[in-house]
Design a protein around this motif. Structure first.
Motif, PDB file in Angstrom:
ATOM      1  N   GLN A  16      42.754  41.635  31.157  1.00 32.55           N
ATOM      2  CA  GLN A  16      43.057  43.017  30.769  1.00 32.55           C
ATOM      3  C   GLN A  16      42.904  43.977  31.940  1.00 32.55           C
ATOM      4  N   ARG A  17      42.032  43.628  32.884  1.00 30.31           N
ATOM      5  CA  ARG A  17      41.760  44.542  34.002  1.00 30.31           C
ATOM      6  C   ARG A  17      42.065  43.896  35.345  1.00 30.31           C
ATOM      7  N   ILE A  18      43.017  42.985  35.351  1.00 35.95           N
ATOM      8  CA  ILE A  18      43.312  42.238  36.572  1.00 35.95           C
ATOM      9  C   ILE A  18      43.808  43.133  37.703  1.00 35.95           C
ATOM     10  N   ASP A  19      44.394  44.264  37.369  1.00 33.75           N
ATOM     11  CA  ASP A  19      44.906  45.163  38.407  1.00 33.75           C
ATOM     12  C   ASP A  19      43.887  46.216  38.825  1.00 33.75           C
ATOM     13  N   ASP A  20      42.648  46.090  38.340  1.00 38.82           N
ATOM     14  CA  ASP A  20      41.584  47.049  38.668  1.00 38.82           C
ATOM     15  C   ASP A  20      40.761  46.533  39.846  1.00 38.82           C
ATOM     16  N   PRO A  21      40.911  47.120  41.034  1.00 45.06           N
ATOM     17  CA  PRO A  21      40.156  46.641  42.196  1.00 45.06           C
ATOM     18  C   PRO A  21      38.661  46.951  42.089  1.00 45.06           C
ATOM     19  N   ASN A  22      38.272  47.827  41.156  1.00 47.95           N
ATOM     20  CA  ASN A  22      36.861  48.191  41.014  1.00 47.95           C
ATOM     21  C   ASN A  22      36.132  47.360  39.962  1.00 47.95           C
ATOM     22  N   LEU A  23      36.778  46.350  39.434  1.00 45.30           N
ATOM     23  CA  LEU A  23      36.148  45.486  38.438  1.00 45.30           C
ATOM     24  C   LEU A  23      34.991  44.736  39.102  1.00 45.30           C
TER      25      LEU A  23
ATOM     26  N   LEU B 220      32.064  43.842  33.879  1.00 45.36           N
ATOM     27  CA  LEU B 220      32.327  42.641  33.093  1.00 45.36           C
ATOM     28  C   LEU B 220      31.194  42.377  32.109  1.00 45.36           C
ATOM     29  N   ALA B 221      29.955  42.527  32.572  1.00 39.98           N
ATOM     30  CA  ALA B 221      28.796  42.306  31.694  1.00 39.98           C
ATOM     31  C   ALA B 221      28.817  43.280  30.520  1.00 39.98           C
ATOM     32  N   ARG B 222      29.106  44.524  30.796  1.00 35.62           N
ATOM     33  CA  ARG B 222      29.180  45.519  29.718  1.00 35.62           C
ATOM     34  C   ARG B 222      30.276  45.167  28.715  1.00 35.62           C
TER      35      ARG B 222
ATOM     36  N   LYS C 140      33.338  34.899  42.858  1.00 35.27           N
ATOM     37  CA  LYS C 140      34.224  33.785  43.182  1.00 35.27           C
ATOM     38  C   LYS C 140      35.072  33.395  41.979  1.00 35.27           C
ATOM     39  N   TYR C 141      34.478  33.469  40.784  1.00 31.51           N
ATOM     40  CA  TYR C 141      35.227  33.141  39.574  1.00 31.51           C
ATOM     41  C   TYR C 141      36.379  34.134  39.373  1.00 31.51           C
ATOM     42  N   VAL C 142      36.085  35.415  39.536  1.00 31.52           N
ATOM     43  CA  VAL C 142      37.115  36.446  39.372  1.00 31.52           C
ATOM     44  C   VAL C 142      38.179  36.288  40.452  1.00 31.52           C
ATOM     45  N   ARG C 143      37.771  36.014  41.684  1.00 30.89           N
ATOM     46  CA  ARG C 143      38.739  35.817  42.769  1.00 30.89           C
ATOM     47  C   ARG C 143      39.654  34.640  42.437  1.00 30.89           C
ATOM     48  N   ARG C 144      39.072  33.530  41.989  1.00 30.46           N
ATOM     49  CA  ARG C 144      39.876  32.360  41.640  1.00 30.46           C
ATOM     50  C   ARG C 144      40.837  32.689  40.498  1.00 30.46           C
ATOM     51  N   TYR C 145      40.345  33.435  39.506  1.00 29.33           N
ATOM     52  CA  TYR C 145      41.196  33.815  38.374  1.00 29.33           C
ATOM     53  C   TYR C 145      42.367  34.668  38.857  1.00 29.33           C
ATOM     54  N   ARG C 146      42.092  35.627  39.725  1.00 32.87           N
ATOM     55  CA  ARG C 146      43.144  36.499  40.253  1.00 32.87           C
ATOM     56  C   ARG C 146      44.163  35.702  41.063  1.00 32.87           C
ATOM     57  N   LEU C 147      43.675  34.787  41.886  1.00 38.15           N
ATOM     58  CA  LEU C 147      44.588  33.990  42.702  1.00 38.15           C
ATOM     59  C   LEU C 147      45.445  33.065  41.843  1.00 38.15           C
ATOM     60  N   GLN C 148      44.851  32.482  40.810  1.00 45.09           N
ATOM     61  CA  GLN C 148      45.633  31.636  39.906  1.00 45.09           C
ATOM     62  C   GLN C 148      46.680  32.457  39.156  1.00 45.09           C
ATOM     63  N   THR C 149      46.323  33.666  38.789  1.00 41.59           N
ATOM     64  CA  THR C 149      47.280  34.551  38.132  1.00 41.59           C
ATOM     65  C   THR C 149      48.412  34.907  39.084  1.00 41.59           C
TER      66      THR C 149
ATOM     67  N   TYR D 269      44.799  43.103  45.016  1.00 44.17           N
ATOM     68  CA  TYR D 269      44.503  42.922  46.433  1.00 44.17           C
ATOM     69  C   TYR D 269      45.170  44.063  47.177  1.00 44.17           C
ATOM     70  N   ARG D 270      44.398  44.821  47.908  1.00 43.02           N
ATOM     71  CA  ARG D 270      44.940  45.952  48.673  1.00 43.02           C
ATOM     72  C   ARG D 270      45.563  45.494  49.982  1.00 43.02           C
ATOM     73  N   SER D 271      44.986  44.455  50.562  1.00 41.62           N
ATOM     74  CA  SER D 271      45.467  43.945  51.839  1.00 41.62           C
ATOM     75  C   SER D 271      46.267  42.669  51.603  1.00 41.62           C
ATOM     76  N   VAL D 272      47.535  42.708  51.966  1.00 37.59           N
ATOM     77  CA  VAL D 272      48.393  41.540  51.780  1.00 37.59           C
ATOM     78  C   VAL D 272      47.933  40.398  52.683  1.00 37.59           C
ATOM     79  N   SER D 273      47.520  40.704  53.906  1.00 40.72           N
ATOM     80  CA  SER D 273      47.079  39.638  54.814  1.00 40.72           C
ATOM     81  C   SER D 273      45.820  38.949  54.286  1.00 40.72           C
TER      82      SER D 273
END
Length: 155
Positions: free
Chosen positions: A59-66, A71-73, A96-105, A127-131
């Protein structure tokens, strides 16, 4: 002495040897069955919880401040409980879990043509930086995102 040790101990069953062996086998079967049922219940509960976590991330995959606190809340738990539970279930830190989830998405987006540019897929998963996205993607999948686009005919 544990319950299983007690139940499987020959000294607790002073019956003739063939009968003792038969009961001994049934004790193993019963204990294995109970362990299997308990393990299934634990795995089902863990999968349900991870499913809920994935839903919140999605639901918040596009939120860089997540972050962990957000998540706990969302899962109605303290940040410390959240961190411990994610580590216990996935052997990964929440970051790392969130990063992996984002990359898989992102990989899903690229493979299915939802985003036909690396920049678009990176932005869609915050991801703000494409590189940096390309570097992380390559570390996770051992392939560059552009190769995925080419492989599936989007480039």
């Amino acid at each position: 002495m544990s319950v299983s040790t007690y139940l499987l101990s020959d000294t607790n069953c002073p019956l003739p040897s063939p009968l003792n062996q038969h009961l001994h086998t049934h004790k193993y079967d019963l204990i294995n069955h109970l362990i299997f049922q308990y393990t299934e219940h634990i795995m089902s509960t863990a999968n349900n919880w991870l499913g809920e976590l994935n839903r919140v991330i999605d639901q918040r995959i596009d939120d860089p401040n997540l972050d962990n606190l957000e998540l706990a809340r969302s899962l109605s738990m303290s940040e410390r409980q959240f961190i411990r539970k994610v580590k216990a279930l996935t052997e990964l830190t929440p970051q790392k879990y969130v990063r992996r989830y984002r990359l898989q998405t992102a990989r899903y987006y690229l493979e299915n043509g939802i985003h036909k540019t690396v920049k678009g897929a990176a932005a869609a998963v915050s991801y703000r930086s494409v590189s940096y996205f390309i570097a992380q993607f390559e570390l996770e999948f051992n392939v560059r995102p552009l190769h995925i686009l080419k492989k599936y005919g989007w480039r």
